[in-house]
Scaffold this active site. Structure first.
Site, mmCIF file in Angstrom:
data_model
loop_
_atom_site.group_PDB
_atom_site.id
_atom_site.type_symbol
_atom_site.label_atom_id
_atom_site.label_comp_id
_atom_site.label_asym_id
_atom_site.label_seq_id
_atom_site.Cartn_x
_atom_site.Cartn_y
_atom_site.Cartn_z
ATOM 1 C CB ALA A 6 54.534 1.295 17.038
ATOM 2 C CB THR A 7 53.639 6.608 16.273
ATOM 3 O OG1 THR A 7 52.235 6.627 16.601
ATOM 4 C CG2 THR A 7 53.840 5.858 14.964
ATOM 5 C CE LYS A 140 50.650 4.069 35.141
ATOM 6 N NZ LYS A 140 49.970 5.328 34.955
ATOM 7 C CG HIS A 232 52.206 2.546 39.817
ATOM 8 N ND1 HIS A 232 52.410 1.529 38.911
ATOM 9 C CD2 HIS A 232 52.202 3.690 39.087
ATOM 10 C CE1 HIS A 232 52.532 2.032 37.693
ATOM 11 N NE2 HIS A 232 52.416 3.337 37.781
#
Length: 475
Positions: A6-7, A140, A232
Protein backbone atom coordinates in the site's frame (compact mmCIF):
# COMPACT_ATOMS: atom_id res chain seq x y z
CA UNK A 1 -9.94 -5.37 0.55
CA UNK A 2 -6.42 -5.91 1.88
CA UNK A 3 -3.92 -3.95 -0.18
CA UNK A 4 -0.41 -5.38 0.12
CA UNK A 5 2.24 -2.91 -1.00
CA UNK A 6 0.00 0.00 0.00
CA UNK A 7 3.00 2.34 0.32
CA UNK A 8 4.30 1.50 -3.17
CA UNK A 9 4.17 3.30 -6.49
CA UNK A 10 1.42 1.15 -8.02
CA UNK A 11 -0.91 1.82 -5.10
CA UNK A 12 -0.18 5.54 -5.34
CA UNK A 13 -0.61 5.88 -9.09
CA UNK A 14 -3.39 3.39 -9.85
CA UNK A 15 -4.98 1.46 -7.00
CA UNK A 16 -5.98 4.11 -4.48
CA UNK A 17 -7.14 6.58 -7.17
CA UNK A 18 -8.96 3.75 -8.93
CA UNK A 19 -10.80 2.68 -5.81
CA UNK A 20 -11.91 6.26 -5.20
CA UNK A 21 -13.20 6.53 -8.78
CA UNK A 22 -15.18 3.31 -8.28
CA UNK A 23 -16.64 4.76 -5.10
CA UNK A 24 -17.62 7.97 -6.90
CA UNK A 25 -19.31 5.94 -9.64
CA UNK A 26 -21.34 4.00 -7.06
CA UNK A 27 -19.61 0.75 -8.04
CA UNK A 28 -18.12 -0.14 -4.67
CA UNK A 29 -20.18 -2.38 -2.36
CA UNK A 30 -22.72 -0.69 -0.11
CA UNK A 31 -20.33 -1.24 2.80
CA UNK A 32 -16.60 -1.77 2.37
CA UNK A 33 -13.22 -1.24 4.00
CA UNK A 34 -9.73 -0.98 2.50
CA UNK A 35 -6.89 -2.13 4.76
CA UNK A 36 -3.45 -1.09 3.57
CA UNK A 37 -0.41 -3.07 4.59
CA UNK A 38 3.37 -3.01 4.12
CA UNK A 39 6.43 -4.23 6.05
CA UNK A 40 6.86 -2.89 9.57
CA UNK A 41 9.71 -0.68 8.35
CA UNK A 42 7.10 1.26 6.32
CA UNK A 43 4.33 1.19 8.92
CA UNK A 44 1.78 4.00 8.89
CA UNK A 45 -0.96 5.07 11.25
CA UNK A 46 -4.50 5.14 9.87
CA UNK A 47 -4.30 8.92 9.56
CA UNK A 48 -0.95 8.77 7.77
CA UNK A 49 -2.35 6.21 5.30
CA UNK A 50 -5.39 8.40 4.66
CA UNK A 51 -3.16 11.40 4.06
CA UNK A 52 -1.06 9.36 1.62
CA UNK A 53 -4.24 8.30 -0.17
CA UNK A 54 -5.36 11.93 -0.34
CA UNK A 55 -2.09 12.90 -2.03
CA UNK A 56 -2.37 10.00 -4.49
CA UNK A 57 -5.93 10.92 -5.48
CA UNK A 58 -5.05 14.61 -5.78
CA UNK A 59 -2.15 13.81 -8.13
CA UNK A 60 -3.43 10.90 -10.21
CA UNK A 61 -7.24 10.89 -10.13
CA UNK A 62 -9.53 12.91 -12.39
CA UNK A 63 -11.69 13.63 -9.33
CA UNK A 64 -10.31 15.57 -6.38
CA UNK A 65 -10.38 14.44 -2.73
CA UNK A 66 -13.05 16.83 -1.50
CA UNK A 67 -16.65 16.72 -0.36
CA UNK A 68 -18.79 14.06 1.25
CA UNK A 69 -17.68 11.40 -1.23
CA UNK A 70 -14.05 11.77 -0.23
CA UNK A 71 -14.88 11.85 3.47
CA UNK A 72 -16.80 8.57 3.14
CA UNK A 73 -13.96 6.96 1.21
CA UNK A 74 -11.37 8.22 3.69
CA UNK A 75 -13.28 6.72 6.61
CA UNK A 76 -13.08 3.31 4.89
CA UNK A 77 -9.25 3.35 4.95
CA UNK A 78 -7.08 1.84 7.67
CA UNK A 79 -3.57 0.38 7.93
CA UNK A 80 -1.88 -2.59 9.53
CA UNK A 81 1.79 -3.47 9.01
CA UNK A 82 2.87 -7.08 8.52
CA UNK A 83 6.17 -8.94 8.58
CA UNK A 84 6.50 -12.73 8.24
CA UNK A 85 7.37 -12.95 11.94
CA UNK A 86 4.75 -10.47 13.12
CA UNK A 87 1.40 -10.21 11.34
CA UNK A 88 -0.51 -9.10 14.44
CA UNK A 89 -1.00 -5.44 13.37
CA UNK A 90 -2.50 -6.56 10.04
CA UNK A 91 -4.73 -9.16 11.69
CA UNK A 92 -5.95 -6.57 14.17
CA UNK A 93 -6.71 -4.09 11.36
CA UNK A 94 -8.61 -6.69 9.33
CA UNK A 95 -10.64 -7.82 12.32
CA UNK A 96 -11.50 -4.23 13.21
CA UNK A 97 -12.61 -3.53 9.63
CA UNK A 98 -14.78 -6.65 9.56
CA UNK A 99 -16.36 -5.78 12.91
CA UNK A 100 -17.27 -2.38 11.49
CA UNK A 101 -18.85 -4.00 8.44
CA UNK A 102 -20.73 -6.66 10.38
CA UNK A 103 -22.13 -9.85 8.93
CA UNK A 104 -19.81 -12.04 6.86
CA UNK A 105 -17.90 -9.74 4.50
CA UNK A 106 -15.90 -11.13 1.58
CA UNK A 107 -12.15 -10.57 1.45
CA UNK A 108 -10.15 -9.55 -1.60
CA UNK A 109 -6.34 -9.44 -1.30
CA UNK A 110 -4.36 -7.40 -3.83
CA UNK A 111 -0.68 -8.36 -3.98
CA UNK A 112 0.97 -5.18 -5.28
CA UNK A 113 4.37 -6.46 -4.11
CA UNK A 114 7.64 -7.46 -5.83
CA UNK A 115 7.59 -10.98 -7.33
CA UNK A 116 10.13 -12.17 -4.76
CA UNK A 117 7.58 -11.47 -2.01
CA UNK A 118 4.64 -13.34 -3.58
CA UNK A 119 5.39 -16.71 -2.02
CA UNK A 120 5.90 -15.42 1.53
CA UNK A 121 2.75 -13.26 1.40
CA UNK A 122 0.63 -16.14 0.09
CA UNK A 123 2.00 -18.50 2.73
CA UNK A 124 1.21 -15.98 5.48
CA UNK A 125 -2.32 -15.55 4.15
CA UNK A 126 -2.78 -19.30 4.42
CA UNK A 127 -1.14 -19.60 7.85
CA UNK A 128 -3.14 -16.76 9.42
CA UNK A 129 -6.47 -17.81 7.93
CA UNK A 130 -6.85 -14.56 5.99
CA UNK A 131 -7.10 -16.63 2.79
CA UNK A 132 -10.16 -18.55 3.95
CA UNK A 133 -12.88 -17.90 1.38
CA UNK A 134 -10.93 -14.94 -0.01
CA UNK A 135 -9.96 -13.98 -3.54
CA UNK A 136 -6.49 -12.78 -4.49
CA UNK A 137 -5.27 -10.41 -7.23
CA UNK A 138 -1.71 -11.18 -8.36
CA UNK A 139 0.35 -8.58 -10.19
CA UNK A 140 2.72 -9.29 -13.06
CA UNK A 141 5.19 -10.70 -13.87
CA UNK A 142 3.79 -14.20 -13.39
CA UNK A 143 7.20 -15.82 -13.10
CA UNK A 144 10.27 -15.31 -15.26
CA UNK A 145 10.25 -18.66 -17.07
CA UNK A 146 8.27 -21.90 -17.14
CA UNK A 147 9.81 -23.33 -13.97
CA UNK A 148 9.23 -20.18 -11.90
CA UNK A 149 5.69 -19.79 -13.23
CA UNK A 150 4.87 -23.36 -12.24
CA UNK A 151 6.39 -22.83 -8.81
CA UNK A 152 4.37 -19.64 -8.31
CA UNK A 153 1.17 -21.35 -9.40
CA UNK A 154 1.89 -24.28 -7.09
CA UNK A 155 2.37 -21.86 -4.19
CA UNK A 156 -0.86 -20.05 -5.00
CA UNK A 157 -2.79 -23.30 -5.36
CA UNK A 158 -1.73 -24.57 -1.94
CA UNK A 159 -3.75 -21.70 -0.47
CA UNK A 160 -6.20 -20.53 -3.17
CA UNK A 161 -8.26 -22.53 -5.67
CA UNK A 162 -7.76 -21.36 -9.25
CA UNK A 163 -11.31 -19.97 -9.18
CA UNK A 164 -10.15 -17.48 -6.54
CA UNK A 165 -6.93 -16.35 -8.28
CA UNK A 166 -7.05 -13.19 -10.44
CA UNK A 167 -3.80 -12.60 -12.39
CA UNK A 168 -4.18 -9.00 -13.44
CA UNK A 169 -3.11 -7.47 -16.76
CA UNK A 170 -4.35 -3.90 -17.03
CA UNK A 171 -4.17 -4.07 -20.85
CA UNK A 172 -7.15 -6.44 -20.80
CA UNK A 173 -9.22 -3.94 -18.82
CA UNK A 174 -8.95 -1.30 -21.54
CA UNK A 175 -12.21 -0.48 -23.31
CA UNK A 176 -10.48 -0.50 -26.68
CA UNK A 177 -8.92 -3.94 -26.15
CA UNK A 178 -12.26 -5.40 -25.08
CA UNK A 179 -13.82 -3.76 -28.13
CA UNK A 180 -11.76 -6.08 -30.34
CA UNK A 181 -14.31 -8.75 -29.36
CA UNK A 182 -17.22 -6.50 -30.31
CA UNK A 183 -15.56 -5.46 -33.56
CA UNK A 184 -15.11 -9.07 -34.61
CA UNK A 185 -18.06 -10.96 -33.29
CA UNK A 186 -20.83 -8.34 -33.44
CA UNK A 187 -20.21 -7.32 -37.05
CA UNK A 188 -20.75 -9.54 -40.06
CA UNK A 189 -18.64 -7.04 -41.99
CA UNK A 190 -15.42 -8.17 -40.28
CA UNK A 191 -15.67 -11.72 -38.91
CA UNK A 192 -15.85 -13.46 -42.33
CA UNK A 193 -12.51 -11.92 -43.40
CA UNK A 194 -10.72 -12.32 -40.04
CA UNK A 195 -8.57 -15.26 -41.16
CA UNK A 196 -5.62 -16.46 -43.26
CA UNK A 197 -7.60 -16.31 -46.51
CA UNK A 198 -7.78 -12.52 -46.30
CA UNK A 199 -5.18 -11.28 -43.79
CA UNK A 200 -1.54 -11.08 -44.87
CA UNK A 201 0.06 -10.33 -41.51
CA UNK A 202 -0.69 -8.75 -38.13
CA UNK A 203 1.36 -6.21 -36.17
CA UNK A 204 1.03 -5.59 -32.42
CA UNK A 205 3.11 -2.55 -31.60
CA UNK A 206 3.64 -1.02 -28.14
CA UNK A 207 6.64 1.34 -28.27
CA UNK A 208 7.37 3.55 -25.25
CA UNK A 209 9.13 6.89 -25.32
CA UNK A 210 10.23 6.72 -21.67
CA UNK A 211 13.30 4.91 -20.37
CA UNK A 212 13.35 2.65 -17.32
CA UNK A 213 12.39 5.57 -15.03
CA UNK A 214 14.63 4.57 -12.13
CA UNK A 215 13.38 0.96 -12.04
CA UNK A 216 16.76 -0.65 -12.69
CA UNK A 217 16.42 -3.26 -9.93
CA UNK A 218 13.16 -4.51 -11.47
CA UNK A 219 14.09 -4.09 -15.12
CA UNK A 220 17.48 -5.82 -14.89
CA UNK A 221 15.68 -8.95 -13.67
CA UNK A 222 13.00 -8.91 -16.36
CA UNK A 223 13.80 -6.99 -19.55
CA UNK A 224 11.27 -5.93 -22.13
CA UNK A 225 10.37 -9.44 -23.31
CA UNK A 226 9.31 -10.66 -19.86
CA UNK A 227 7.87 -7.30 -18.82
CA UNK A 228 5.82 -6.53 -21.94
CA UNK A 229 5.52 -9.39 -24.41
CA UNK A 230 4.68 -12.40 -22.22
CA UNK A 231 2.48 -10.34 -19.92
CA UNK A 232 0.75 -7.89 -22.28
CA UNK A 233 1.31 -8.37 -26.01
CA UNK A 234 0.65 -12.12 -26.02
CA UNK A 235 -2.62 -11.49 -24.20
CA UNK A 236 -3.69 -8.98 -26.86
CA UNK A 237 -2.68 -11.53 -29.50
CA UNK A 238 -5.00 -14.02 -27.83
CA UNK A 239 -7.95 -11.62 -28.16
CA UNK A 240 -7.14 -10.87 -31.80
CA UNK A 241 -6.72 -14.51 -32.82
CA UNK A 242 -9.28 -16.46 -30.75
CA UNK A 243 -12.18 -18.40 -32.21
CA UNK A 244 -15.72 -17.22 -31.39
CA UNK A 245 -16.49 -18.25 -27.79
CA UNK A 246 -19.78 -19.92 -26.98
CA UNK A 247 -20.56 -16.90 -24.77
CA UNK A 248 -18.69 -14.07 -23.05
CA UNK A 249 -18.51 -15.86 -19.71
CA UNK A 250 -15.14 -16.39 -18.07
CA UNK A 251 -14.78 -20.08 -18.92
CA UNK A 252 -15.69 -19.84 -22.60
CA UNK A 253 -13.63 -16.71 -23.18
CA UNK A 254 -10.51 -18.03 -21.44
CA UNK A 255 -10.87 -21.44 -23.08
CA UNK A 256 -10.71 -19.88 -26.55
CA UNK A 257 -7.82 -17.58 -25.65
CA UNK A 258 -5.87 -20.52 -24.23
CA UNK A 259 -6.50 -22.51 -27.41
CA UNK A 260 -4.62 -19.77 -29.28
CA UNK A 261 -1.70 -20.13 -26.86
CA UNK A 262 -1.73 -23.90 -27.29
CA UNK A 263 -1.56 -23.46 -31.07
CA UNK A 264 1.40 -21.04 -30.92
CA UNK A 265 4.66 -22.43 -32.24
CA UNK A 266 7.72 -22.13 -29.98
CA UNK A 267 9.45 -18.82 -30.68
CA UNK A 268 12.39 -18.99 -33.07
CA UNK A 269 15.36 -16.96 -31.73
CA UNK A 270 16.42 -16.35 -35.34
CA UNK A 271 13.16 -14.44 -35.83
CA UNK A 272 13.65 -12.06 -32.95
CA UNK A 273 15.64 -8.85 -32.52
CA UNK A 274 16.79 -7.73 -29.08
CA UNK A 275 18.10 -4.21 -28.53
CA UNK A 276 19.43 -1.95 -25.80
CA UNK A 277 19.31 1.82 -25.99
CA UNK A 278 22.56 3.74 -25.81
CA UNK A 279 23.10 4.93 -22.27
CA UNK A 280 21.13 2.17 -20.58
CA UNK A 281 24.23 0.71 -18.93
CA UNK A 282 24.96 4.10 -17.38
CA UNK A 283 21.58 4.19 -15.63
CA UNK A 284 21.86 4.03 -11.81
CA UNK A 285 21.71 0.43 -10.65
CA UNK A 286 22.35 -1.13 -14.07
CA UNK A 287 25.23 -3.57 -14.57
CA UNK A 288 27.85 -1.84 -16.78
CA UNK A 289 28.02 -5.07 -18.82
CA UNK A 290 24.27 -5.70 -18.82
CA UNK A 291 22.80 -7.87 -21.55
CA UNK A 292 19.21 -7.00 -20.63
CA UNK A 293 17.11 -6.00 -23.61
CA UNK A 294 15.22 -2.70 -23.56
CA UNK A 295 13.75 -3.51 -27.01
CA UNK A 296 12.26 -6.67 -28.50
CA UNK A 297 10.68 -7.43 -31.85
CA UNK A 298 9.71 -10.94 -32.84
CA UNK A 299 7.65 -13.08 -35.17
CA UNK A 300 5.03 -15.37 -33.66
CA UNK A 301 3.05 -18.03 -35.54
CA UNK A 302 -0.22 -19.74 -34.72
CA UNK A 303 -0.50 -23.22 -36.16
CA UNK A 304 -4.24 -23.64 -36.51
CA UNK A 305 -6.87 -23.61 -39.25
CA UNK A 306 -7.64 -19.88 -39.02
CA UNK A 307 -4.10 -18.48 -38.86
CA UNK A 308 -1.69 -20.97 -40.42
CA UNK A 309 0.84 -19.04 -42.50
CA UNK A 310 -0.07 -15.61 -41.10
CA UNK A 311 2.87 -14.06 -39.20
CA UNK A 312 2.21 -11.97 -36.11
CA UNK A 313 4.89 -9.32 -35.59
CA UNK A 314 5.23 -7.99 -32.06
CA UNK A 315 7.36 -5.02 -31.01
CA UNK A 316 7.95 -3.11 -27.79
CA UNK A 317 10.77 -1.13 -26.27
CA UNK A 318 11.95 1.75 -24.14
CA UNK A 319 13.28 5.14 -25.29
CA UNK A 320 11.71 4.83 -28.74
CA UNK A 321 10.48 7.63 -30.98
CA UNK A 322 6.85 7.68 -29.80
CA UNK A 323 4.51 6.03 -27.33
CA UNK A 324 1.79 4.02 -29.04
CA UNK A 325 -0.41 0.96 -28.47
CA UNK A 326 -1.65 -0.35 -31.80
CA UNK A 327 -2.86 -3.54 -33.50
CA UNK A 328 -2.84 -3.48 -37.31
CA UNK A 329 -4.33 -6.25 -39.44
CA UNK A 330 -2.96 -5.94 -42.97
CA UNK A 331 -5.16 -7.48 -45.65
CA UNK A 332 -3.96 -9.25 -48.77
CA UNK A 333 -4.02 -7.46 -52.09
CA UNK A 334 -6.85 -8.32 -54.49
CA UNK A 335 -5.93 -11.21 -56.82
CA UNK A 336 -6.30 -9.03 -59.91
CA UNK A 337 -4.57 -5.67 -60.24
CA UNK A 338 -7.11 -3.61 -62.15
CA UNK A 339 -5.23 -0.33 -61.73
CA UNK A 340 -1.78 -0.76 -63.29
CA UNK A 341 0.38 2.27 -62.73
CA UNK A 342 -2.12 3.67 -60.26
CA UNK A 343 -0.79 2.09 -57.08
CA UNK A 344 -0.34 4.32 -54.01
CA UNK A 345 3.12 5.12 -52.62
CA UNK A 346 4.93 2.13 -51.19
CA UNK A 347 5.09 3.69 -47.72
CA UNK A 348 1.32 4.12 -47.39
CA UNK A 349 -0.77 1.77 -45.28
CA UNK A 350 -3.95 0.74 -47.08
CA UNK A 351 -6.24 -2.27 -46.83
CA UNK A 352 -5.92 -2.54 -43.07
CA UNK A 353 -7.89 -2.43 -39.85
CA UNK A 354 -6.12 -0.43 -37.17
CA UNK A 355 -7.02 -0.66 -33.47
CA UNK A 356 -5.38 1.96 -31.28
CA UNK A 357 -5.87 0.59 -27.77
CA UNK A 358 -4.32 3.45 -25.89
CA UNK A 359 -6.71 5.50 -23.73
CA UNK A 360 -9.07 6.68 -25.10
CA UNK A 361 -8.21 4.83 -28.35
CA UNK A 362 -9.82 4.53 -31.77
CA UNK A 363 -10.53 2.03 -34.56
CA UNK A 364 -9.93 2.79 -38.23
CA UNK A 365 -10.54 0.97 -41.49
CA UNK A 366 -7.88 1.85 -44.08
CA UNK A 367 -8.66 1.50 -47.80
CA UNK A 368 -7.82 2.93 -51.22
CA UNK A 369 -9.85 5.49 -53.16
CA UNK A 370 -9.44 7.36 -56.42
CA UNK A 371 -7.92 10.78 -55.92
CA UNK A 372 -9.74 13.68 -57.66
CA UNK A 373 -8.41 14.45 -61.13
CA UNK A 374 -8.39 13.22 -64.72
CA UNK A 375 -6.06 10.26 -64.08
CA UNK A 376 -6.75 7.06 -62.16
CA UNK A 377 -4.50 7.76 -59.20
CA UNK A 378 -5.11 5.95 -55.91
CA UNK A 379 -4.67 7.36 -52.44
CA UNK A 380 -5.27 6.07 -48.91
CA UNK A 381 -8.44 6.93 -47.00
CA UNK A 382 -9.90 5.88 -43.69
CA UNK A 383 -13.08 5.63 -41.66
CA UNK A 384 -12.59 6.05 -37.93
CA UNK A 385 -14.41 5.52 -34.67
CA UNK A 386 -12.92 7.57 -31.82
CA UNK A 387 -13.66 6.88 -28.18
CA UNK A 388 -12.94 10.54 -27.42
CA UNK A 389 -16.01 11.48 -29.47
CA UNK A 390 -18.30 9.03 -27.71
CA UNK A 391 -20.91 10.58 -25.42
CA UNK A 392 -20.42 7.61 -23.13
CA UNK A 393 -16.72 8.18 -22.65
CA UNK A 394 -17.38 9.82 -19.30
CA UNK A 395 -18.73 6.49 -18.03
CA UNK A 396 -15.60 4.57 -19.01
CA UNK A 397 -13.31 2.95 -16.47
CA UNK A 398 -9.54 2.71 -16.69
CA UNK A 399 -8.00 -0.74 -16.94
CA UNK A 400 -7.25 -1.20 -13.25
CA UNK A 401 -10.63 0.17 -12.21
CA UNK A 402 -12.49 -2.24 -14.48
CA UNK A 403 -10.44 -5.23 -13.36
CA UNK A 404 -10.66 -4.48 -9.64
CA UNK A 405 -14.43 -4.25 -10.07
CA UNK A 406 -14.48 -7.59 -11.91
CA UNK A 407 -12.42 -9.20 -9.13
CA UNK A 408 -14.88 -7.93 -6.51
CA UNK A 409 -17.69 -9.43 -8.61
CA UNK A 410 -15.78 -12.69 -9.09
CA UNK A 411 -15.69 -12.38 -12.90
CA UNK A 412 -12.46 -13.95 -14.21
CA UNK A 413 -13.13 -13.37 -17.92
CA UNK A 414 -10.34 -10.78 -18.34
CA UNK A 415 -7.80 -12.48 -16.06
CA UNK A 416 -5.09 -14.96 -17.02
CA UNK A 417 -5.48 -18.64 -16.15
CA UNK A 418 -2.60 -20.74 -14.82
CA UNK A 419 -2.43 -23.10 -17.82
CA UNK A 420 -2.42 -20.14 -20.20
CA UNK A 421 0.52 -18.37 -18.58
CA UNK A 422 2.48 -21.61 -18.29
CA UNK A 423 1.95 -22.29 -22.00
CA UNK A 424 3.25 -18.82 -22.89
CA UNK A 425 6.43 -19.44 -20.92
CA UNK A 426 6.71 -22.81 -22.66
CA UNK A 427 6.61 -21.29 -26.16
CA UNK A 428 9.06 -18.61 -24.97
CA UNK A 429 11.65 -21.12 -23.76
CA UNK A 430 13.75 -21.24 -26.99
CA UNK A 431 14.19 -17.46 -26.95
CA UNK A 432 14.97 -17.39 -23.24
CA UNK A 433 17.54 -20.18 -23.62
CA UNK A 434 19.24 -18.71 -26.71
CA UNK A 435 18.44 -14.99 -26.64
CA UNK A 436 21.31 -13.81 -28.83
CA UNK A 437 23.13 -10.50 -28.50
CA UNK A 438 21.51 -7.18 -27.71
CA UNK A 439 22.01 -4.66 -30.49
CA UNK A 440 22.51 -0.95 -29.67
CA UNK A 441 20.09 1.72 -30.81
CA UNK A 442 19.96 5.47 -30.18
CA UNK A 443 17.23 6.83 -27.89
CA UNK A 444 14.40 8.35 -29.89
CA UNK A 445 14.82 5.91 -32.77
CA UNK A 446 12.73 2.84 -33.70
CA UNK A 447 15.22 0.31 -32.40
CA UNK A 448 18.10 -1.56 -34.04
CA UNK A 449 18.38 -1.52 -37.83
CA UNK A 450 17.93 -5.31 -37.90
CA UNK A 451 14.24 -4.88 -37.07
CA UNK A 452 13.60 -3.99 -40.73
CA UNK A 453 14.92 -7.36 -41.89
CA UNK A 454 12.71 -9.18 -39.40
CA UNK A 455 9.49 -8.00 -41.05
CA UNK A 456 10.70 -7.84 -44.68
CA UNK A 457 9.25 -7.72 -47.31
CA UNK A 458 6.69 -5.83 -45.20
CA UNK A 459 7.31 -2.65 -43.22
CA UNK A 460 6.54 -1.54 -39.70
CA UNK A 461 3.62 0.87 -39.72
CA UNK A 462 2.43 3.10 -36.91
CA UNK A 463 -0.56 5.31 -37.75
CA UNK A 464 -0.22 8.92 -36.71
CA UNK A 465 -2.59 10.23 -34.08
CA UNK A 466 -6.04 10.47 -35.57
CA UNK A 467 -5.99 14.25 -35.41
CA UNK A 468 -2.84 14.46 -37.52
CA UNK A 469 -2.78 14.79 -41.26
CA UNK A 470 -1.70 11.34 -42.26
CA UNK A 471 -0.18 7.99 -41.52
CA UNK A 472 3.41 6.93 -41.87
CA UNK A 473 5.68 3.96 -41.95
CA UNK A 474 8.28 3.80 -39.21
CA UNK A 475 11.86 3.78 -40.47
Amino acid sequence: MVLFGATGDLARRKLLPGLFRLALAGLMPRAYRVVGTAPASEALTDEEFRERARGAVAEFCSAKPVGEEWEAFERALSFGAADPKDTRPLLDAVRAAERDLGGSPRRLHHLAVPPAAFASVVEELGRTGLANGARVIVEKPFGTDLASARALNDTLHTVFDEERVFRIDHFLGKESVDNILALRFANGLFEPVWNRDHINHVQIDVPEAIGIEGRASFFEQTGTFRDMVVTHLFQVLGFVAMEPPADLGAKALRDEKNKVFQAMRPLDPRRAVRGQYDGYRAEPGVDPRSGTETFIALRAEIDNWRWSGVPFYLRSGKSLAHRRQVVTLHFKEPPLRMFPGAQPPADSCANAIVVDFDDPGWIAARFLVKEPGPSMRLGPARMTFRYADSVRRRHGLEGYERLILDAMLGDQALFTRSDGIERLWEVSAPLLESPGDVLPYPPGSWGPDAVRDLIAPHRWYLPDDIGDSGEGATP
